[in-house]
Motif scaffolding. Structure first.
Motif, PDB file in Angstrom:
ATOM      1  N   ILE A 207      14.816 -14.754 -29.453  1.00 15.16           N
ATOM      2  CA  ILE A 207      14.979 -13.318 -29.242  1.00 15.16           C
ATOM      3  C   ILE A 207      15.942 -13.047 -28.093  1.00 15.16           C
ATOM      4  N   THR A 208      15.883 -13.872 -27.045  1.00 13.87           N
ATOM      5  CA  THR A 208      16.777 -13.708 -25.895  1.00 13.87           C
ATOM      6  C   THR A 208      18.231 -13.965 -26.285  1.00 13.87           C
ATOM      7  N   VAL A 209      18.455 -15.005 -27.069  1.00 18.10           N
ATOM      8  CA  VAL A 209      19.820 -15.318 -27.516  1.00 18.10           C
ATOM      9  C   VAL A 209      20.411 -14.145 -28.283  1.00 18.10           C
ATOM     10  N   LEU A 210      19.660 -13.595 -29.209  1.00 16.31           N
ATOM     11  CA  LEU A 210      20.179 -12.508 -30.041  1.00 16.31           C
ATOM     12  C   LEU A 210      20.399 -11.233 -29.231  1.00 16.31           C
ATOM     13  N   ASN A 211      19.523 -10.957 -28.292  1.00 22.36           N
ATOM     14  CA  ASN A 211      19.689  -9.755 -27.476  1.00 22.36           C
ATOM     15  C   ASN A 211      20.847  -9.874 -26.496  1.00 22.36           C
ATOM     16  N   ASN A 212      21.206 -11.082 -26.123  1.00 21.43           N
ATOM     17  CA  ASN A 212      22.302 -11.286 -25.180  1.00 21.43           C
ATOM     18  C   ASN A 212      23.654 -11.489 -25.864  1.00 21.43           C
ATOM     19  N   THR A 213      23.675 -11.323 -27.176  1.00 21.65           N
ATOM     20  CA  THR A 213      24.910 -11.507 -27.944  1.00 21.65           C
ATOM     21  C   THR A 213      25.695 -10.195 -28.009  1.00 21.65           C
ATOM     22  N   ASP A 214      26.977 -10.262 -27.793  1.00 15.54           N
ATOM     23  CA  ASP A 214      27.850  -9.096 -27.913  1.00 15.54           C
ATOM     24  C   ASP A 214      28.303  -8.979 -29.369  1.00 15.54           C
ATOM     25  N   PHE A 215      27.563  -8.197 -30.142  1.00 13.99           N
ATOM     26  CA  PHE A 215      27.846  -8.105 -31.573  1.00 13.99           C
ATOM     27  C   PHE A 215      29.135  -7.339 -31.863  1.00 13.99           C
ATOM     28  N   SER A 216      29.629  -6.601 -30.902  1.00 15.94           N
ATOM     29  CA  SER A 216      30.881  -5.892 -31.119  1.00 15.94           C
ATOM     30  C   SER A 216      32.033  -6.865 -31.344  1.00 15.94           C
ATOM     31  N   GLN A 217      31.878  -8.098 -30.865  1.00 13.69           N
ATOM     32  CA  GLN A 217      32.900  -9.115 -31.053  1.00 13.69           C
ATOM     33  C   GLN A 217      32.680  -9.934 -32.331  1.00 13.69           C
ATOM     34  N   LEU A 218      31.518  -9.763 -32.948  1.00 10.73           N
ATOM     35  CA  LEU A 218      31.160 -10.608 -34.084  1.00 10.73           C
ATOM     36  C   LEU A 218      31.073  -9.867 -35.407  1.00 10.73           C
ATOM     37  N   LEU A 219      30.622  -8.611 -35.368  1.00 10.64           N
ATOM     38  CA  LEU A 219      30.408  -7.866 -36.596  1.00 10.64           C
ATOM     39  C   LEU A 219      31.738  -7.316 -37.105  1.00 10.64           C
ATOM     40  N   GLN A 220      32.306  -7.969 -38.076  1.00 11.14           N
ATOM     41  CA  GLN A 220      33.581  -7.566 -38.646  1.00 11.14           C
ATOM     42  C   GLN A 220      33.346  -6.642 -39.833  1.00 11.14           C
ATOM     43  N   GLU A 221      34.417  -6.305 -40.532  1.00 12.66           N
ATOM     44  CA  GLU A 221      34.297  -5.406 -41.680  1.00 12.66           C
ATOM     45  C   GLU A 221      33.401  -5.997 -42.763  1.00 12.66           C
ATOM     46  N   ASP A 222      33.482  -7.306 -42.952  1.00 10.95           N
ATOM     47  CA  ASP A 222      32.693  -7.962 -43.994  1.00 10.95           C
ATOM     48  C   ASP A 222      31.970  -9.172 -43.422  1.00 10.95           C
ATOM     49  N   VAL A 223      30.665  -9.132 -43.430  1.00 10.20           N
ATOM     50  CA  VAL A 223      29.839 -10.294 -43.119  1.00 10.20           C
ATOM     51  C   VAL A 223      28.840 -10.432 -44.253  1.00 10.20           C
ATOM     52  N   TRP A 224      28.308 -11.624 -44.400  1.00 12.22           N
ATOM     53  CA  TRP A 224      27.333 -11.834 -45.477  1.00 12.22           C
ATOM     54  C   TRP A 224      26.163 -10.880 -45.305  1.00 12.22           C
ATOM     55  N   CYS A 225      25.485 -10.979 -44.184  1.00  6.25           N
ATOM     56  CA  CYS A 225      24.408 -10.074 -43.805  1.00  6.25           C
ATOM     57  C   CYS A 225      24.064 -10.392 -42.349  1.00  6.25           C
ATOM     58  N   PRO A 226      23.498  -9.454 -41.607  1.00  6.30           N
ATOM     59  CA  PRO A 226      23.158  -9.742 -40.205  1.00  6.30           C
ATOM     60  C   PRO A 226      22.217 -10.928 -40.057  1.00  6.30           C
ATOM     61  N   GLU A 227      21.288 -11.078 -41.004  1.00  6.52           N
ATOM     62  CA  GLU A 227      20.325 -12.167 -40.902  1.00  6.52           C
ATOM     63  C   GLU A 227      21.023 -13.522 -40.875  1.00  6.52           C
ATOM     64  N   ASN A 228      22.016 -13.683 -41.739  1.00  9.25           N
ATOM     65  CA  ASN A 228      22.760 -14.932 -41.769  1.00  9.25           C
ATOM     66  C   ASN A 228      23.530 -15.148 -40.474  1.00  9.25           C
TER      67      ASN A 228
END
Length: 313
Positions: A207-228
């Protein structure tokens, strides 16, 4: 330490997210989880019963305030050791297209962050209680209040798997074998954020790893799904996510707003529907057992689904 199957496991149950249909789900959670193990409940939720961010479906329940009267019901049903209700602060509504659905549906990035924040707050409640009361938990399970359990999960089986690779960090999750994504290798990832199980230290680290992740740098126009995406991020930290033989529809389900309403009697005998170019024909769904099922496909897509008897979907 690996316990024997005869030992009663101490389980921390961490609810996160909106309350939604929690009244309908609570008896099933009591029957298949809380009454089966020595459980302590921790819950973080929001001051509204339903979200107002964009998601991939429209089955939302009526939005209510989480007031003292509603919280008294939560207290009566779950007797939580820790309970925290917070207001969601307004956030930019950036939308993310889901590649597993060929970009046909979108979800809110803010909604993803709210979900992870709620997981973290519930985990913090458990950590604080455990430290103050010198309590050790064998496993932590996280789930949403709108999850209806249909089968008891055997936590003892996890110990056998962990014993084979004792040096690995294991995070287990329930699966959703989505028929629309059957041609993709990652189909089971689609529910890995809904029900997860891990040792306390691994759950906190995940949970700590995911909360400390900057998703603005990772979530592109197309990803499989957030879970993956979550699973990939955790692997980079040495945390391995393993799908469980605990299946959506047969062993558990999401109790959506539509399923909360009482269905007309005639629907127990015959149902016809057309969804995403797929035709459904269901006879005698009110029966106690499944009898027969036939599907037809055109190319890589199912276009016809005929069922007789009880099939939970």
């Amino acid at each position: 330490m690996i316990k024997n199957e005869t030992d009663k496991l101490k389980i921390a149950v961490q609810f996160f997210g909106h309350l939604r249909t929690f009244r309908k789900c609570a008896p099933s959670i009591e029957k298949h989880l809380l009454s089966k193990y020595d459980c302590d409940v921790f819950m973080h939720t929001w001051n509204k019963t339903e979200h107002d961010t964009c998601t991939w479906h429209n089955n939302k329940s009526r939005i209510l305030d989480v007031n003292e009267k509603l919280l008294s019901v939560v207290q009566r049903l779950y007797k939580p050791k820790g309970l925290l209700v917070e207001e969601q602060k307004p956030a930019e509504e950036r939308l993310l297209r889901l590649a597993h659905d060929n970009g046909r549906t979108q979800i809110s990035v803010a909604g993803i962050r709210f979900m992870l924040a709620s997981m973290k707050k519930a985990d913090d409640l458990r950590l604080s209680y455990a430290e103050q009361n010198n309590v050790h938990y064998d496993y932590v399970i996280t789930l949403r209040p709108d999850i209806f359990l249909k089968k008891t999960f055997d936590f003892n089986l996890l110990q056998r798997e962990e014993k084979l690779q004792p040096d690995l960090l294991w995070r287990f999750y329930a699966v959703n074998p989505d028929s629309e994504a059957k041609n993709f290798i990652f189909a089971s990832d689609l529910a890995s954020d809904i029900i997860t199980i891990a040792r306390p230290e691994v759950m906190t680290q995940s949970i700590t790893v995911l909360n400390n992740t900057d998703f603005s740098q990772l979530l592109q126009e197309d990803v499989w799904c957030p879970e993956n995406l979550f699973i990939g991020l955790l692997v980079q930290k040495g945390i391995f996510s393993v799908p469980l033989a605990y299946y959506c529809r047969t062993d558990w389900r999401i109790e959506r707003a539509g399923s909360y309403k009482k269905q007309p009697l005639y629907k127990k005998f015959i149902r016809l529907s057309l969804h995403k170019a797929k035709f459904y024909f269901h006879l005698f769904s009110g029966m106690a057992v499944p009898v027969f099922r036939l599907t037809a496909a055109l190319g890589n897509k199912n276009i016809f689904d005929f069922k007789v008897g009880k099939y939970d979907e």
